[in-house]
Design a protein around this motif. Structure first.
Motif, PDB file in Angstrom:
ATOM      1  N   TYR A  86      -3.146   3.788   8.606  1.00  0.00           N
ATOM      2  CA  TYR A  86      -1.820   2.898   8.934  1.00  0.00           C
ATOM      3  C   TYR A  86      -0.627   3.903   8.238  1.00  0.00           C
ATOM      4  O   TYR A  86       0.209   4.275   9.040  1.00  0.00           O
ATOM      5  CB  TYR A  86      -1.682   1.603   8.474  1.00  0.00           C
ATOM      6  CG  TYR A  86      -2.512   0.795   9.155  1.00  0.00           C
ATOM      7  CD1 TYR A  86      -2.388   0.430  10.427  1.00  0.00           C
ATOM      8  CD2 TYR A  86      -3.672   0.437   8.347  1.00  0.00           C
ATOM      9  CE1 TYR A  86      -3.251  -0.524  11.105  1.00  0.00           C
ATOM     10  CE2 TYR A  86      -4.506  -0.818   9.041  1.00  0.00           C
ATOM     11  CZ  TYR A  86      -4.050  -0.987  10.547  1.00  0.00           C
ATOM     12  OH  TYR A  86      -5.220  -1.590  11.043  1.00  0.00           O
ATOM     13  N   LEU A  87      -0.760   4.496   7.111  1.00  0.00           N
ATOM     14  CA  LEU A  87       0.135   5.248   6.461  1.00  0.00           C
ATOM     15  C   LEU A  87      -0.040   6.673   6.626  1.00  0.00           C
ATOM     16  O   LEU A  87       0.920   7.436   6.662  1.00  0.00           O
ATOM     17  CB  LEU A  87       0.093   5.009   4.904  1.00  0.00           C
ATOM     18  CG  LEU A  87       0.573   3.404   4.824  1.00  0.00           C
ATOM     19  CD1 LEU A  87       0.545   3.168   3.187  1.00  0.00           C
ATOM     20  CD2 LEU A  87       1.824   3.093   5.418  1.00  0.00           C
ATOM     21  N   LYS A  88      -1.253   7.249   6.629  1.00  0.00           N
ATOM     22  CA  LYS A  88      -1.471   8.626   6.422  1.00  0.00           C
ATOM     23  C   LYS A  88      -0.849   9.550   5.556  1.00  0.00           C
ATOM     24  O   LYS A  88      -0.365  10.511   5.774  1.00  0.00           O
ATOM     25  CB  LYS A  88      -1.396   9.264   7.802  1.00  0.00           C
ATOM     26  CG  LYS A  88      -2.106   8.826   8.935  1.00  0.00           C
ATOM     27  CD  LYS A  88      -1.642   9.294  10.219  1.00  0.00           C
ATOM     28  CE  LYS A  88      -2.481   8.611  11.571  1.00  0.00           C
ATOM     29  NZ  LYS A  88      -2.851   7.327  11.647  1.00  0.00           N
ATOM     30  N   LYS A  89      -0.531   8.762   4.158  1.00  0.00           N
ATOM     31  CA  LYS A  89       0.146   9.676   3.286  1.00  0.00           C
ATOM     32  C   LYS A  89      -1.184  10.208   2.147  1.00  0.00           C
ATOM     33  O   LYS A  89      -2.011   9.627   2.235  1.00  0.00           O
ATOM     34  CB  LYS A  89       0.985   8.697   2.311  1.00  0.00           C
ATOM     35  CG  LYS A  89       0.400   7.584   1.580  1.00  0.00           C
ATOM     36  CD  LYS A  89       1.233   6.807   0.744  1.00  0.00           C
ATOM     37  CE  LYS A  89       0.683   5.909  -0.462  1.00  0.00           C
ATOM     38  NZ  LYS A  89       1.557   5.576  -1.395  1.00  0.00           N
ATOM     39  N   GLU A 124       0.394   4.840  -5.781  1.00  0.00           N
ATOM     40  CA  GLU A 124       0.567   6.333  -5.701  1.00  0.00           C
ATOM     41  C   GLU A 124      -1.022   6.979  -6.181  1.00  0.00           C
ATOM     42  O   GLU A 124      -1.271   8.068  -5.786  1.00  0.00           O
ATOM     43  CB  GLU A 124       1.432   6.771  -6.925  1.00  0.00           C
ATOM     44  CG  GLU A 124       2.694   6.301  -6.562  1.00  0.00           C
ATOM     45  CD  GLU A 124       3.898   6.349  -7.863  1.00  0.00           C
ATOM     46  OE1 GLU A 124       3.160   6.777  -8.988  1.00  0.00           O
ATOM     47  OE2 GLU A 124       4.830   5.984  -7.867  1.00  0.00           O
ATOM     48  N   LEU A 152      -9.067   0.784   0.689  1.00  0.00           N
ATOM     49  CA  LEU A 152      -7.690   1.228   0.566  1.00  0.00           C
ATOM     50  C   LEU A 152      -7.586   2.591   1.061  1.00  0.00           C
ATOM     51  O   LEU A 152      -6.409   2.806   1.769  1.00  0.00           O
ATOM     52  CB  LEU A 152      -7.313   1.274  -1.071  1.00  0.00           C
ATOM     53  CG  LEU A 152      -7.058  -0.036  -1.545  1.00  0.00           C
ATOM     54  CD1 LEU A 152      -6.681  -0.054  -3.141  1.00  0.00           C
ATOM     55  CD2 LEU A 152      -6.035  -0.966  -0.817  1.00  0.00           C
ATOM     56  N   ASN A 153      -8.481   3.352   0.897  1.00  0.00           N
ATOM     57  CA  ASN A 153      -8.462   4.784   1.417  1.00  0.00           C
ATOM     58  C   ASN A 153      -8.509   4.775   2.972  1.00  0.00           C
ATOM     59  O   ASN A 153      -7.818   5.224   3.567  1.00  0.00           O
ATOM     60  CB  ASN A 153      -9.517   5.574   0.948  1.00  0.00           C
ATOM     61  CG  ASN A 153      -9.351   7.145   1.138  1.00  0.00           C
ATOM     62  OD1 ASN A 153      -8.004   7.651   1.101  1.00  0.00           O
ATOM     63  ND2 ASN A 153     -10.612   7.866   1.255  1.00  0.00           N
ATOM     64  N   ASN A 163      -4.972   3.334   4.280  1.00  0.00           N
ATOM     65  CA  ASN A 163      -4.140   4.340   4.092  1.00  0.00           C
ATOM     66  C   ASN A 163      -4.526   5.528   5.353  1.00  0.00           C
ATOM     67  O   ASN A 163      -3.273   5.617   5.827  1.00  0.00           O
ATOM     68  CB  ASN A 163      -4.219   5.120   2.918  1.00  0.00           C
ATOM     69  CG  ASN A 163      -3.198   6.213   2.610  1.00  0.00           C
ATOM     70  OD1 ASN A 163      -2.126   6.048   2.865  1.00  0.00           O
ATOM     71  ND2 ASN A 163      -4.028   7.459   2.386  1.00  0.00           N
ATOM     72  N   GLU A 164      -5.688   5.749   5.570  1.00  0.00           N
ATOM     73  CA  GLU A 164      -5.648   6.784   6.763  1.00  0.00           C
ATOM     74  C   GLU A 164      -5.412   6.010   8.257  1.00  0.00           C
ATOM     75  O   GLU A 164      -4.899   6.745   9.027  1.00  0.00           O
ATOM     76  CB  GLU A 164      -7.285   7.255   6.722  1.00  0.00           C
ATOM     77  CG  GLU A 164      -7.634   8.178   5.621  1.00  0.00           C
ATOM     78  CD  GLU A 164      -9.282   8.235   5.555  1.00  0.00           C
ATOM     79  OE1 GLU A 164      -9.983   7.762   6.725  1.00  0.00           O
ATOM     80  OE2 GLU A 164      -9.693   8.836   4.624  1.00  0.00           O
ATOM     81  N   LEU A 181      -2.946   9.771  -0.587  1.00  0.00           N
ATOM     82  CA  LEU A 181      -3.278   8.946  -1.794  1.00  0.00           C
ATOM     83  C   LEU A 181      -4.550   9.351  -2.737  1.00  0.00           C
ATOM     84  O   LEU A 181      -5.477   9.770  -2.245  1.00  0.00           O
ATOM     85  CB  LEU A 181      -3.910   7.635  -1.202  1.00  0.00           C
ATOM     86  CG  LEU A 181      -4.492   6.528  -1.985  1.00  0.00           C
ATOM     87  CD1 LEU A 181      -3.324   5.981  -2.787  1.00  0.00           C
ATOM     88  CD2 LEU A 181      -5.158   5.314  -1.313  1.00  0.00           C
ATOM     89  N   LEU A 232       0.676  -1.267  -0.007  1.00  0.00           N
ATOM     90  CA  LEU A 232      -0.123  -0.017  -0.150  1.00  0.00           C
ATOM     91  C   LEU A 232       0.741   1.302  -0.004  1.00  0.00           C
ATOM     92  O   LEU A 232       0.502   2.237  -0.506  1.00  0.00           O
ATOM     93  CB  LEU A 232      -0.924   0.070   1.247  1.00  0.00           C
ATOM     94  CG  LEU A 232      -1.820   1.201   1.260  1.00  0.00           C
ATOM     95  CD1 LEU A 232      -2.896   1.217   0.082  1.00  0.00           C
ATOM     96  CD2 LEU A 232      -2.909   0.841   2.542  1.00  0.00           C
ATOM     97  N   LYS A 233       1.902   1.445   0.677  1.00  0.00           N
ATOM     98  CA  LYS A 233       2.809   2.380   0.980  1.00  0.00           C
ATOM     99  C   LYS A 233       3.499   2.926  -0.888  1.00  0.00           C
ATOM    100  O   LYS A 233       3.710   3.763  -0.976  1.00  0.00           O
ATOM    101  CB  LYS A 233       3.972   2.124   1.733  1.00  0.00           C
ATOM    102  CG  LYS A 233       5.150   1.107   1.210  1.00  0.00           C
ATOM    103  CD  LYS A 233       6.131   0.945   2.205  1.00  0.00           C
ATOM    104  CE  LYS A 233       7.084  -0.063   1.427  1.00  0.00           C
ATOM    105  NZ  LYS A 233       8.339  -0.143   2.365  1.00  0.00           N
TER     106      LYS A 233
END
Length: 121
Positions: free
Chosen positions: A71-74, A25, A64-65, A68-69, A76, A21-22
């Motif tokens: 665990y990664l908070k990037k 893009e 996926l969103n 992402n919110e 997306l 997931l990281k």
């Protein structure tokens, strides 16, 4: 990505490809205003995928969103999706509670699937 096989009466799943997931893009829904199950996932390479249905494409994008919110908070990028169906707030305001329950089950099932496919190291 998992390949579904049916051998005699048994169903088997074979892991064909893995992505992190990281490394994702962007998710491109291709056409936000049509019922289209195709979408692109942009990693170092662009993968064109077909979901079972347009609804499952949106569920996958929401999952996926959300992952992402959590665990990664990037940042997306999710493009060419209808924001009404992509946003959690609009789902909660729905009068159809059966849809809400089904979507919650799908969300948790997809989380379990993602976690079960993660290699232990």
């Amino acid at each position: 990505m998992v390949k579904h096989l049916r051998v005699d009466r048994e169903e088997k799943y074979e892991i064909v490809e893995k992505w992190f997931l990281k490394d994702l893009e962007m998710i491109d829904g291709k056409e936000a205003d049509t019922d289209n199950p195709y979408f692109d996932m942009h990693f170092h390479k662009v993968y064109t995928l077909e979901a079972y249905s347009c609804a499952s494409k949106y569920t996958f994008a929401r999952t996926l969103n959300k992952l992402n919110e959590m665990y990664l908070k990037k940042d997306l990028k999710i493009v060419n999706f209808d924001d009404t169906y992509l946003n959690d707030d609009s789902i909660w305001s729905s009068n159809n509670r059966d849809c809400l329950v089904l979507m919650r089950i799908c969300f948790y099932a997809s989380n379990l699937l993602c976690l079960s496919l993660c290699p232990l190291s």
